[in-house]
Design a protein around this motif. Structure first.
Motif, PDB file in Angstrom:
ATOM      1  N   PRO A 207     -14.614  15.376 -12.624  1.00  0.00           N
ATOM      2  CA  PRO A 207     -14.092  16.653 -13.141  1.00  0.00           C
ATOM      3  C   PRO A 207     -13.889  17.360 -11.652  1.00  0.00           C
ATOM      4  CG  PRO A 207     -14.951  16.487 -15.033  1.00  0.00           C
ATOM      5  CD  PRO A 207     -15.951  14.941 -14.135  1.00  0.00           C
ATOM      6  N   VAL A 208     -15.472  17.817 -11.110  1.00  0.00           N
ATOM      7  CA  VAL A 208     -15.150  18.782 -10.549  1.00  0.00           C
ATOM      8  C   VAL A 208     -14.383  18.060  -8.787  1.00  0.00           C
ATOM      9  CG1 VAL A 208     -17.098  20.109  -8.123  1.00  0.00           C
ATOM     10  CG2 VAL A 208     -17.505  19.648 -10.983  1.00  0.00           C
ATOM     11  N   GLN A 209     -15.000  17.456  -8.598  1.00  0.00           N
ATOM     12  CA  GLN A 209     -14.311  16.280  -7.113  1.00  0.00           C
ATOM     13  C   GLN A 209     -12.565  16.365  -7.609  1.00  0.00           C
ATOM     14  OE1 GLN A 209     -14.772  14.754  -4.792  1.00  0.00           O
ATOM     15  NE2 GLN A 209     -16.792  15.281  -4.430  1.00  0.00           N
ATOM     16  N   ASN A 210     -12.073  15.285  -9.289  1.00  0.00           N
ATOM     17  CA  ASN A 210     -10.791  15.657  -9.082  1.00  0.00           C
ATOM     18  C   ASN A 210     -10.747  17.410  -8.994  1.00  0.00           C
ATOM     19  OD1 ASN A 210      -8.808  16.758 -11.146  1.00  0.00           O
ATOM     20  ND2 ASN A 210      -8.747  14.036 -10.907  1.00  0.00           N
TER      21      ASN A 210
ATOM     22  N   ASN B 122      -2.351  13.732   1.140  1.00  0.00           N
ATOM     23  CA  ASN B 122      -2.939  12.169   0.882  1.00  0.00           C
ATOM     24  C   ASN B 122      -3.084  12.245  -0.601  1.00  0.00           C
ATOM     25  OD1 ASN B 122      -3.650   9.959   2.343  1.00  0.00           O
ATOM     26  ND2 ASN B 122      -5.887  10.577   1.638  1.00  0.00           N
ATOM     27  N   LEU B 123      -1.682  12.115  -0.842  1.00  0.00           N
ATOM     28  CA  LEU B 123      -1.783  11.587  -2.748  1.00  0.00           C
ATOM     29  C   LEU B 123      -0.962  10.723  -2.879  1.00  0.00           C
ATOM     30  CD1 LEU B 123      -1.519  15.182  -4.487  1.00  0.00           C
ATOM     31  CD2 LEU B 123      -3.901  14.223  -3.653  1.00  0.00           C
ATOM     32  N   ASN B 124      -2.223   9.434  -3.596  1.00  0.00           N
ATOM     33  CA  ASN B 124      -1.552   8.414  -3.973  1.00  0.00           C
ATOM     34  C   ASN B 124      -0.467   8.335  -4.939  1.00  0.00           C
ATOM     35  OD1 ASN B 124      -1.810   6.672  -1.565  1.00  0.00           O
ATOM     36  ND2 ASN B 124      -3.639   6.582  -2.057  1.00  0.00           N
ATOM     37  N   GLY B 125       0.593   9.209  -4.984  1.00  0.00           N
ATOM     38  CA  GLY B 125       0.763   9.613  -6.104  1.00  0.00           C
ATOM     39  C   GLY B 125       2.572   8.478  -6.532  1.00  0.00           C
ATOM     40  N   LEU B 126       3.368   9.333  -7.608  1.00  0.00           N
ATOM     41  CA  LEU B 126       4.494   8.451  -7.158  1.00  0.00           C
ATOM     42  C   LEU B 126       5.526   8.709  -6.720  1.00  0.00           C
ATOM     43  CD1 LEU B 126       4.832   8.583 -11.244  1.00  0.00           C
ATOM     44  CD2 LEU B 126       4.146   6.945 -10.342  1.00  0.00           C
ATOM     45  N   GLY B 127       5.974   9.551  -6.302  1.00  0.00           N
ATOM     46  CA  GLY B 127       6.878  10.164  -4.898  1.00  0.00           C
ATOM     47  C   GLY B 127       6.816   9.400  -3.611  1.00  0.00           C
TER      48      GLY B 127
ATOM     49  N   LEU C 213     -12.715  20.996   3.847  1.00  0.00           N
ATOM     50  CA  LEU C 213     -12.264  20.469   3.111  1.00  0.00           C
ATOM     51  C   LEU C 213     -11.392  19.631   1.797  1.00  0.00           C
ATOM     52  CD1 LEU C 213     -10.691  18.750   5.803  1.00  0.00           C
ATOM     53  CD2 LEU C 213      -9.171  20.743   5.233  1.00  0.00           C
ATOM     54  N   PRO C 214     -10.911  20.410   1.191  1.00  0.00           N
ATOM     55  CA  PRO C 214     -10.929  19.585  -0.181  1.00  0.00           C
ATOM     56  C   PRO C 214     -10.450  18.029  -0.221  1.00  0.00           C
ATOM     57  CG  PRO C 214      -8.128  20.350   1.099  1.00  0.00           C
ATOM     58  CD  PRO C 214      -9.060  20.938   1.004  1.00  0.00           C
ATOM     59  N   PRO C 215     -11.216  17.131  -1.196  1.00  0.00           N
ATOM     60  CA  PRO C 215     -11.496  15.894  -1.033  1.00  0.00           C
ATOM     61  C   PRO C 215     -10.110  14.781  -0.339  1.00  0.00           C
ATOM     62  CG  PRO C 215     -11.808  16.519  -3.192  1.00  0.00           C
ATOM     63  CD  PRO C 215     -12.146  17.638  -2.299  1.00  0.00           C
ATOM     64  N   MET C 216      -9.931  14.291   0.250  1.00  0.00           N
ATOM     65  CA  MET C 216      -9.358  13.218   1.138  1.00  0.00           C
ATOM     66  C   MET C 216      -9.138  12.078   0.027  1.00  0.00           C
ATOM     67  SD  MET C 216      -7.159  14.437   3.177  1.00  0.00           S
ATOM     68  CE  MET C 216      -6.986  16.338   3.895  1.00  0.00           C
ATOM     69  N   VAL C 217     -10.044  11.484  -0.785  1.00  0.00           N
ATOM     70  CA  VAL C 217      -9.617  10.693  -1.613  1.00  0.00           C
ATOM     71  C   VAL C 217      -9.365  10.969  -2.984  1.00  0.00           C
ATOM     72  CG1 VAL C 217     -10.880   8.346  -2.373  1.00  0.00           C
ATOM     73  CG2 VAL C 217     -10.860   8.941  -0.124  1.00  0.00           C
TER      74      VAL C 217
END
Ligand SMILES: Nc1ncnc2c1ncn2[C@@H]1O[C@H](COP(=O)(O)OP(=O)(O)O)[C@@H](O)[C@H]1O
Ligand SMILES: [Mg+2]
Lengths: 317, 331
Positions: free
Chosen positions: A177-180, A265-270, A165-169
């Motif tokens: 950079p890799v994690q990101n 699970n991204l805490n973005g602006l949306g 699974l892609p990282p959730m945090v």
């Protein structure tokens, strides 16, 4: 060229002021304010007095022009104030979310461009052949597929096939950079594919139009290679309308990816935007709108700059 | 013979039917000669030139028959890559619209040098020097600075001069000039034609000048082909054709342009009627409905291009021997 840049930069100031005025007063025209919302939930029995005290605390009892000046003064110092709902400093709150949303938007745009331009050019060159139809189907499918759904498919695919699974945090790019990238590449792919559709169609039609121009015939009559005619004579001219479309979409990507953000699970602006509006969190909404407007104006500035660099008729006007 | 166009036919598939834009056309050009292709708008002049260059807009346009022998080689039989090496290198083309025929986003220098770089393998400094030399030759002052400018900074006349310079860049043996002066002012037209004539003499380059103005062409061409509805209807030396036209259409064209060599006895008279629909060409002579000399066989029987008088002068008209300026008054 310098005067062109300076003129454009100066024009940003009145635009930003207009946005500030508009968002500030429009917010206050919308019925239902934050205090009422907070104290008069479904089963509230708050007294008139406590409402008044809360209004006073938030400065909402002041004359509206005074409120505006206080807020505007803060903006000039780069201070968005505190959230009326949570009381947290907005600038702090926005910093990471903005970085994340901006990164997703930039990555999605890059992916969209990487898909749209080769496919659009190919479709134009092979007009009315199966290649053209295949490209058309791919872009219509892109338009018809919500990116959050595609995102879910990506996650399922990664899980089922790679047991991963892609990282959730969220990890900022400068930390790892890799994690990101491991986290953000998937939403960027899902969103980029969807937003490549319009740009692909635009590239195709712009390319078809340019290829019919007299100067392309001149280039062919000179005995240039086909690739050179495309890359040197056609592409530059065809890019102008495509650039506009991509810039418009970019601004939307910054604040409009509510569901996709949830899926990954991204805490973005949306999501922040949606919450702020639901809470009538005036200061937060104002801050978000100003931020997006600023980015939009900057993007437009760079598009104008690119136009001027590509087309000398604009540069020398 | 430098160029021999033999039985060339080019068609366009359109919604209205098959347009026979060029219909079994033959003519030729000798080394260093200037040949004119004359006719009203829509008679197939541009399509003829584009067919020679194999630049007819595909897939609607198609060369259906004929040969185009250039220095003995059939251009229509070449591969696309072989043809590319002919374009610009051996046959160059000048287009009608100097406005739209140049790329607005590339410098004059870029557009002037790319041909020589590709065909002659010149390195950038050398191709630049050559471009400067050519621009000076066509009468553009301060060419070094001009090379860095863009087409929109040039006037119409200058753009056409630059197109001529560009056509000369690889020293081609033949230049096809498609209405090179039509978009320009009358005074500039004369200058440009003078320039082309001068340069073609200097470099011994043959030219095909396409125009709808027979008056213009007579001063600059050695031989003239008059086209009507996709066919050559009269051919001869410019002098003969001008003095003694042997086809009613040529006669009409001559009467529709001002003449400098004789007093204005009659008013200018455009040819009455419209050119025919190229999708529905009649069995006979296509000019019949507009012709004052027509006889009974004209609508059904098409006359071939045949010698009148000496072998150098040909006309596709049953009445060719009767047609003539001196006889017009009699009728
Ligand atoms: N791309 C095209 N598609 C369809 N018809 C064409 C096309 N190009 C030229 N034609 C037709 O071919 C005929 C000859 O055109 P052209 O050679 O351009 O005439 P002109 O003698 O004015 O140069 C015209 O009737 C025109 O309608
Ligand atoms: Mg033409």
């Amino acid at each position: 060229m310098t005067s062109f840049v300076v003129k454009r930069l100066l024009l940003m100031i009145p635009t930003l002021i207009s946005v500030a005025v508009l968002v500030f007063f429009l917010m206050r025209i919308v019925p239902g304010d934050i205090v009422a919302l907070r104290f008069q939930g479904e089963s509230s029995f708050a007294s008139k007095e406590s409402l008044a005290i809360e209004r006073q605390r938030l400065g909402l009892d002041q004359p509206i022009w005074k409120q505006f000046l206080v807020w505007g003064g803060g903006l000039l110092r780069g201070d968005f104030g505190t959230s009326m709902w949570t009381g947290a400093p907005i600038t702090e709150e926005l910093r990471l979310r903005f970085a994340l949303s901006l990164q997703v938007a930039v990555m999605s745009t890059i992916i969209a461009v990487l898909i749209a331009i080769p496919l659009g050019v190919l479709a134009a060159l092979r007009q009315d052949t199966w290649v053209d139809y295949a490209v058309r189907i791919a872009s219509i499918a892109g338009l018809a597929t919500p990116s959050f759904w595609l995102g879910i498919l990506f996650i399922l695919f990664l899980l089922v096939v790679f047991h991963w699974l892609p990282p959730m945090v969220y990890t900022p790019f400068w930390v790892s950079p890799v994690q990101n990238l491991a986290q953000l590449i998937w939403p960027a792919l899902a969103v980029g594919y969807r937003y490549s559709a319009v740009a692909t169609r635009m590239t195709r039609s712009a390319m078809l139009e340019v290829l019919r121009e007299d100067y392309i015939r001149t280039a062919r009559a000179k005995g240039l290679w086909q690739q050179l005619i495309l890359s040197r004579h056609a592409l530059k001219n065809a890019m102008l309308p495509v650039l506009t479309i991509i810039a418009l979409e970019f601004a939307f990507l910054l604040g409009g990816l509510v569901v996709t953000e949830q899926v990954f699970n991204l805490n973005g602006l949306g999501q922040l935007f949606v919450d702020a509006v639901a809470h009538r969190d005036y200061t937060l909404i104002q801050a978000l709108v100003m931020l997006v407007a600023f980015v939009f104006i900057m993007v437009n500035f760079f598009v104008d700059l690119a136009y001027a660099l590509i087309d000398p008729r604009i540069r020398y006007r | 013979m430098l160029l021999e166009v033999e039985h060339l036919s080019t068609e366009f598939a359109t919604r209205g039917g098959v347009v026979r834009a060029v219909d079994d056309v033959s003519w030729d050009v000798k080394e260093g000669e200037t040949v004119a292709l004359v006719g009203e708008s829509g008679c197939g002049k541009s399509v003829t030139a584009l067919s020679i260059m194999r630049l007819v807009a595909a897939p609607a346009g198609r060369i259906t028959a004929g040969r185009v022998l250039f220095k003995g080689r059939d251009l229509l039989a070449l591969s696309e890559e072989e043809m590319r090496r002919v374009r610009g290198r051996e046959i160059a083309m000048i287009f009608q619209e100097p406005m739209t025929s140049l790329n607005p986003v590339l410098t004059i220098g870029r557009q002037m040098t790319e041909g020589a770089e590709i065909h002659l393998g010149l390195a950038p400094p050398a191709s630049r020097d050559r471009a400067i030399e050519l621009l000076a030759m066509v009468g553009i002052p301060d060419p070094g600075r001009r090379l860095r400018q863009y087409p929109h900074q040039f006037s119409g006349g200058m753009r056409q001069r630059m197109m001529i310079a560009m056509a000369l860049a690889c020293r081609p043996a033949l230049i096809l000039a498609d209405e090179p002066t039509t978009a320009l002012d009358v005074t500039i037209q004369a200058q440009i034609l003078e320039l082309m004539k001068d340069l073609s003499r200097r470099f011994g380059v043959a030219m095909v000048v396409i125009t709808h103005n027979l008056g213009v062409v007579a001063r600059y061409a050695d031989r003239v082909n008059v086209m009507y509805a996709g066919k050559v209807v009269e051919r001869g030396t410019a002098r003969k054709l001008y003095r003694n036209p042997r086809h009613p259409y040529t006669l009409g064209l001559l009467r529709s342009v001002p003449r400098l060599d004789e007093p204005r006895r009659e008013r200018l008279a455009p040819i009455e009627g419209q050119p025919p629909d190229l999708t529905r060409l009649p069995a006979g002579c296509a000019f019949t409905p507009r012709c004052a000399w027509r006889v009974t066989r004209c609508p059904v029987d098409r006359p071939a291009l045949a010698p009148v008088g000496d072998g150098e002068h040909l006309s596709a008209c049953w009445e060719a021997v009767h047609v003539g300026r001196e006889r017009e008054a009699v009728r």
